[in-house]
Motif scaffolding. Structure first.
Motif, PDB file in Angstrom:
ATOM      1  N   VAL A 290      77.891  18.608  44.682  1.00 58.56           N
ATOM      2  CA  VAL A 290      77.847  17.289  45.319  1.00 58.56           C
ATOM      3  C   VAL A 290      76.402  16.909  45.655  1.00 58.56           C
ATOM      4  CG1 VAL A 290      78.287  18.119  47.674  1.00 58.56           C
ATOM      5  CG2 VAL A 290      78.906  15.791  47.058  1.00 58.56           C
ATOM      6  N   LEU A 291      75.590  17.904  45.979  1.00 63.71           N
ATOM      7  CA  LEU A 291      74.175  17.619  46.256  1.00 63.71           C
ATOM      8  C   LEU A 291      73.455  17.219  44.973  1.00 63.71           C
ATOM      9  CD1 LEU A 291      73.414  20.418  48.852  1.00 63.71           C
ATOM     10  CD2 LEU A 291      73.099  17.985  49.229  1.00 63.71           C
ATOM     11  N   LYS A 292      73.764  17.950  43.903  1.00 63.45           N
ATOM     12  CA  LYS A 292      73.143  17.631  42.601  1.00 63.45           C
ATOM     13  C   LYS A 292      73.488  16.189  42.206  1.00 63.45           C
ATOM     14  CE  LYS A 292      71.323  18.970  38.496  1.00 63.45           C
ATOM     15  NZ  LYS A 292      70.435  17.853  38.229  1.00 63.45           N
ATOM     16  N   LYS A 293      74.743  15.839  42.429  1.00 65.62           N
ATOM     17  CA  LYS A 293      75.190  14.488  42.098  1.00 65.62           C
ATOM     18  C   LYS A 293      74.462  13.452  42.960  1.00 65.62           C
ATOM     19  CE  LYS A 293      79.486  12.143  40.910  1.00 65.62           C
ATOM     20  NZ  LYS A 293      79.757  11.222  42.025  1.00 65.62           N
ATOM     21  N   ALA A 294      74.309  13.776  44.251  1.00 62.29           N
ATOM     22  CA  ALA A 294      73.625  12.852  45.166  1.00 62.29           C
ATOM     23  C   ALA A 294      72.166  12.659  44.757  1.00 62.29           C
ATOM     24  CB  ALA A 294      73.709  13.372  46.594  1.00 62.29           C
ATOM     25  N   SER A 295      71.581  13.687  44.155  1.00 61.27           N
ATOM     26  CA  SER A 295      70.158  13.591  43.791  1.00 61.27           C
ATOM     27  C   SER A 295      69.921  12.570  42.678  1.00 61.27           C
ATOM     28  CB  SER A 295      69.618  14.965  43.365  1.00 61.27           C
ATOM     29  OG  SER A 295      70.184  15.357  42.131  1.00 61.27           O
ATOM     30  N   GLU A 296      71.014  12.200  41.967  1.00 61.76           N
ATOM     31  CA  GLU A 296      70.856  11.169  40.929  1.00 61.76           C
ATOM     32  C   GLU A 296      70.611   9.797  41.555  1.00 61.76           C
ATOM     33  OE1 GLU A 296      74.464  11.535  38.676  1.00 61.76           O
ATOM     34  OE2 GLU A 296      74.000  13.623  38.149  1.00 61.76           O
ATOM     35  N   LYS A 297      71.128   9.578  42.772  1.00 64.19           N
ATOM     36  CA  LYS A 297      70.995   8.274  43.427  1.00 64.19           C
ATOM     37  C   LYS A 297      69.957   8.266  44.548  1.00 64.19           C
ATOM     38  CE  LYS A 297      75.030   7.849  45.055  1.00 64.19           C
ATOM     39  NZ  LYS A 297      76.116   7.255  45.841  1.00 64.19           N
ATOM     40  N   CYS A 298      69.858   9.375  45.273  1.00 66.78           N
ATOM     41  CA  CYS A 298      69.020   9.388  46.476  1.00 66.78           C
ATOM     42  C   CYS A 298      67.564   9.631  46.122  1.00 66.78           C
ATOM     43  CB  CYS A 298      69.490  10.465  47.446  1.00 66.78           C
ATOM     44  SG  CYS A 298      71.142  10.133  48.072  1.00 66.78           S
ATOM     45  N   LYS A 299      66.663   9.012  46.917  1.00 65.96           N
ATOM     46  CA  LYS A 299      65.242   9.202  46.634  1.00 65.96           C
ATOM     47  C   LYS A 299      64.649  10.350  47.439  1.00 65.96           C
ATOM     48  CE  LYS A 299      63.917   5.642  50.007  1.00 65.96           C
ATOM     49  NZ  LYS A 299      63.326   4.329  50.215  1.00 65.96           N
ATOM     50  N   ALA A 300      65.336  10.753  48.504  1.00 68.04           N
ATOM     51  CA  ALA A 300      64.812  11.863  49.308  1.00 68.04           C
ATOM     52  C   ALA A 300      65.940  12.549  50.068  1.00 68.04           C
ATOM     53  CB  ALA A 300      63.769  11.349  50.292  1.00 68.04           C
ATOM     54  N   PHE A 301      65.702  13.815  50.413  1.00 69.80           N
ATOM     55  CA  PHE A 301      66.653  14.612  51.197  1.00 69.80           C
ATOM     56  C   PHE A 301      65.959  15.099  52.469  1.00 69.80           C
ATOM     57  CE2 PHE A 301      68.461  14.483  47.078  1.00 69.80           C
ATOM     58  CZ  PHE A 301      69.826  14.724  47.213  1.00 69.80           C
ATOM     59  N   ILE A 302      66.733  15.274  53.512  1.00 73.67           N
ATOM     60  CA  ILE A 302      66.193  15.856  54.738  1.00 73.67           C
ATOM     61  C   ILE A 302      67.129  16.976  55.176  1.00 73.67           C
ATOM     62  CG2 ILE A 302      65.443  15.461  57.118  1.00 73.67           C
ATOM     63  CD1 ILE A 302      65.444  12.433  56.471  1.00 73.67           C
ATOM     64  N   SER A 303      66.580  18.172  55.303  1.00 69.49           N
ATOM     65  CA  SER A 303      67.372  19.287  55.797  1.00 69.49           C
ATOM     66  C   SER A 303      67.137  19.391  57.300  1.00 69.49           C
ATOM     67  CB  SER A 303      66.946  20.578  55.080  1.00 69.49           C
ATOM     68  OG  SER A 303      67.831  21.614  55.406  1.00 69.49           O
ATOM     69  N   VAL A 304      68.196  19.189  58.074  1.00 71.21           N
ATOM     70  CA  VAL A 304      68.081  19.228  59.540  1.00 71.21           C
ATOM     71  C   VAL A 304      68.676  20.546  60.029  1.00 71.21           C
ATOM     72  CG1 VAL A 304      68.604  18.031  61.695  1.00 71.21           C
ATOM     73  CG2 VAL A 304      68.317  16.709  59.594  1.00 71.21           C
ATOM     74  N   GLU A 305      67.843  21.397  60.598  1.00 66.99           N
ATOM     75  CA  GLU A 305      68.287  22.749  60.953  1.00 66.99           C
ATOM     76  C   GLU A 305      67.650  23.237  62.244  1.00 66.99           C
ATOM     77  OE1 GLU A 305      68.015  25.584  57.620  1.00 66.99           O
ATOM     78  OE2 GLU A 305      66.879  24.059  56.550  1.00 66.99           O
ATOM     79  N   LEU A 306      68.366  24.121  62.945  1.00 67.16           N
ATOM     80  CA  LEU A 306      67.806  24.759  64.150  1.00 67.16           C
ATOM     81  C   LEU A 306      67.197  26.107  63.763  1.00 67.16           C
ATOM     82  CD1 LEU A 306      70.547  24.177  66.894  1.00 67.16           C
ATOM     83  CD2 LEU A 306      68.696  22.683  66.174  1.00 67.16           C
ATOM     84  N   ASN A 307      66.184  26.051  62.931  1.00 67.70           N
ATOM     85  CA  ASN A 307      65.464  27.251  62.502  1.00 67.70           C
ATOM     86  C   ASN A 307      64.185  26.774  61.824  1.00 67.70           C
ATOM     87  OD1 ASN A 307      66.010  26.634  59.706  1.00 67.70           O
ATOM     88  ND2 ASN A 307      68.097  27.335  60.097  1.00 67.70           N
ATOM     89  N   MET A 308      63.418  27.704  61.267  1.00 66.89           N
ATOM     90  CA  MET A 308      62.130  27.319  60.687  1.00 66.89           C
ATOM     91  C   MET A 308      62.266  26.763  59.270  1.00 66.89           C
ATOM     92  SD  MET A 308      59.902  27.492  62.999  1.00 66.89           S
ATOM     93  CE  MET A 308      58.392  27.290  62.072  1.00 66.89           C
ATOM     94  N   GLY A 309      63.493  26.531  58.824  1.00 69.08           N
ATOM     95  CA  GLY A 309      63.716  25.986  57.485  1.00 69.08           C
ATOM     96  C   GLY A 309      64.301  27.045  56.578  1.00 69.08           C
ATOM     97  N   GLN A 310      65.620  27.191  56.619  1.00 70.47           N
ATOM     98  CA  GLN A 310      66.285  28.218  55.814  1.00 70.47           C
ATOM     99  C   GLN A 310      67.211  27.571  54.779  1.00 70.47           C
ATOM    100  OE1 GLN A 310      67.961  31.409  58.209  1.00 70.47           O
ATOM    101  NE2 GLN A 310      66.178  31.509  59.538  1.00 70.47           N
TER     102      GLN A 310
END
Lengths: 353, 178
Positions: A290-310
């Protein structure tokens, strides 16, 4: 029970486990999951189950292995440092192909860390905290209701694939109260002819074991397990989409971070920014397609996490680095505000409000 | 009411978490969406304790309340910390027996005082300042009606302990009538 009740996440998941047929709980206290053990201590004797406070986390997970080997539903719960101690046993559960439910109500780390909410055990849960080639089913609730629903799901998937499942929560999910429907849910039954329940009814004997000194054999075992993992990846990915139909920016967040993100998305939408969210409910298997599919339309992604980026690594892998992936994070027990997420959304939108 | 974000803050032991539970439970009985999130850890063992409650007719996003529509302050540090962080059109209710302040109502916030702790001791309601201030807060904010809270309280407090229910109701009433 058909009426909603007000319950803490920790207590709701404990009740759900009992309703799902778990009669064996082994634990050791640690904040912020202690209510799970306290609830089990009170409730298990009343339903003819076993609550046992082990002398250590290592001991508790090995008791889980013992019960799981007999085909019975068993669980343990802890918080981050305790899960590190249980990791050897979790690897053995995986190696022995045993179903069990492990609950991690995460707190800030590393080391003894703090006691406030965190998601910094994402790597540990999804990449293998213990040794060897193995995976866990990893479920990430974002409400008290999901603490219940995913407890049922965790036992179910664990037995379906004969592998341990982990409920990966954080301190807020464990501590908060919300109205919850303690629905019985469907309890599926799976073939357990592998269980070590004595030789009474059949010839030969069942052996539950993770040791093989014959590398040819061990390789076959590992492939056999990964064949099942592949089926899980095909059939049991869970996620929720929020306002993704016309989204140009996609937030990826789970647990409490997804709740905060939802507020930020609503604020951004009010400003006319087309942003949505894909919330992984299973962190493994990760919702790659579903993320791969979203990448066809979306121009950017944001990963929101309570850590240093995992989790951001998995987002990048899923979309094959085809679009920029920004990180919006807090760590050490801090939680980002909706305004901080909104600022990230504006940044990902090229600074346009 | 679409969404009401409430922050209740005070010392551990004042019944801050229970006050929040009464509000959340009242919301539940009215089929509202509610969330209740406590502070946990060392502060509940004598330091400051607070609890975020959200009551809404819609699904609740973040359960963390940073800009409350209703702030109930039960000690000086909590009042000083949060009084300037409330939302526009917000309400602050504070225990004037424990808090002294020059902070006044303005365009953004209406401030109400009630000497809840003194009223509790004067009326032989030990430990129920939390219910007294809650009564006042519900009245001034209009988040629920008096009957809604009383009905919820009757369901929440065990029927095996009628004397406990009676005292809680009396304390709530005292706050409503102040």
């Amino acid at each position: 029970m058909s009426e909603k009740v007000l319950m803490k996440g920790n207590e709701a998941l404990a009740e759900a486990a009992i309703m799902a047929g778990c009669k064996h709980y082994f634990g050791y206290p640690i904040t912020p999951q202690t209510e799970v053990a306290a609830y089990m201590a009170k409730k298990m004797p009343k339903v003819g189950g076993v609550f046992l406070q082990a002398e250590s986390e290592v001991s508790a997970i090995n008791m889980v292995i013992g019960v799981a080997a007999t085909g019975k539903r068993a669980m343990t719960s802890s918080s981050s440092p305790g899960i590190s101690l249980k990791s050897e046993g979790i690897s053995y559960l995986a190696g022995c192909e045993l179903p069990a439910l492990i609950v991690n109500v995460q707190r800030g780390g590393p080391g003894l860390g703090g006691i406030q909410p965190s998601q910094s055990d994402y790597y540990q849960a999804t990449k293998g905290g213990g040794h060897g080639d193995y995976k866990l089913i990893v479920l990430a609730p974002n409400s008290v209701q999901e603490m219940v629903d995913l407890t049922f799901k965790g036992f179910d998937l664990a037995e379906k694939y004969r592998m341990p499942a982990m409920l990966l929560c954080d301190g807020t999910m464990g501590q908060m109260m919300e109205p919850v429907l303690l629905n019985q849910g469907e309890i599926k039954t799976y073939d357990k002819s592998w269980a070590t329940t004595g030789t009474g009814n059949h010839e030969g004997r069942n052996v539950v074991n993770s040791l093989s000194l014959n590398p040819e054999e061990l390789e076959v075992w590992n492939h056999r397990r990964y064949d099942r993992y592949k089926i899980a990846q095909e059939n049991d990915v869970m996620y929720e989409e929020y306002l993704m139909d016309d989204a140009e920016i996609c937030i990826v967040a789970f647990g409490i971070a997804s709740r905060v993100s939802k507020n930020a998305i609503n604020q951004a939408r009010a400003k006319g920014i087309k942003v949505g969210m894909i919330r992984p409910i299973t962190l493994w298997p990760f919702p790659e397609k579903v993320l791969k599919k979203a990448s066809e339309k979306c121009k950017a992604f944001i990963s929101v996490e309570l850590n240093m980026g995992q989790m951001i690594d998995d987002v990048r892998l899923a979309i094959e680095c085809s679009k920029p992936v920004y990180l919006c994070n807090r760590t050490g027990g801090m939680i980002m505000s909706p305004e901080e997420v909104l600022a990230s959304i504006i940044k990902a939108n090229g600074g346009n409000e | 009411m679409s969404t009401c974000k409430i922050l209740i803050a005070g010392f551990g032991g004042q019944g801050v978490l229970f006050s929040g539970k009464v509000l959340a439970y009242t919301g539940l009985t009215l089929d509202k969406e509610v969330s209740w999130l406590p502070s946990y850890g060392p502060e509940m063992r004598g330091g400051t304790a607070n609890c975020s409650v959200t009551v809404s007719s819609e699904q609740i996003g973040s359960p963390i309340v940073s800009e409350p529509d209703l702030l109930i302050a039960m000690n000086q540090p909590s009042f000083d910390k949060y009084c300037e962080e409330t939302s526009d059109n917000s309400i602050i209710v504070y225990d004037s027996a424990l808090i002294s302040t020059e902070f006044k109502s303005n365009d953004k916030v209406k401030v109400f005082e009630i000497p809840a702790t003194r009223l509790a001791s004067d009326n032989d309601l030990p430990g129920l300042a939390n219910m007294i201030i809650l009564g006042k807060s519900v009245k001034e904010s209009g988040v629920f009606t008096k009957d809604q809270v009383f009905d919820a309280m009757k369901k929440l407090v065990s029927s095996k302990k009628p004397e406990l229910l009676e005292k809680n109701i009396k304390a709530l009433e005292l706050g409503f009538n102040y």
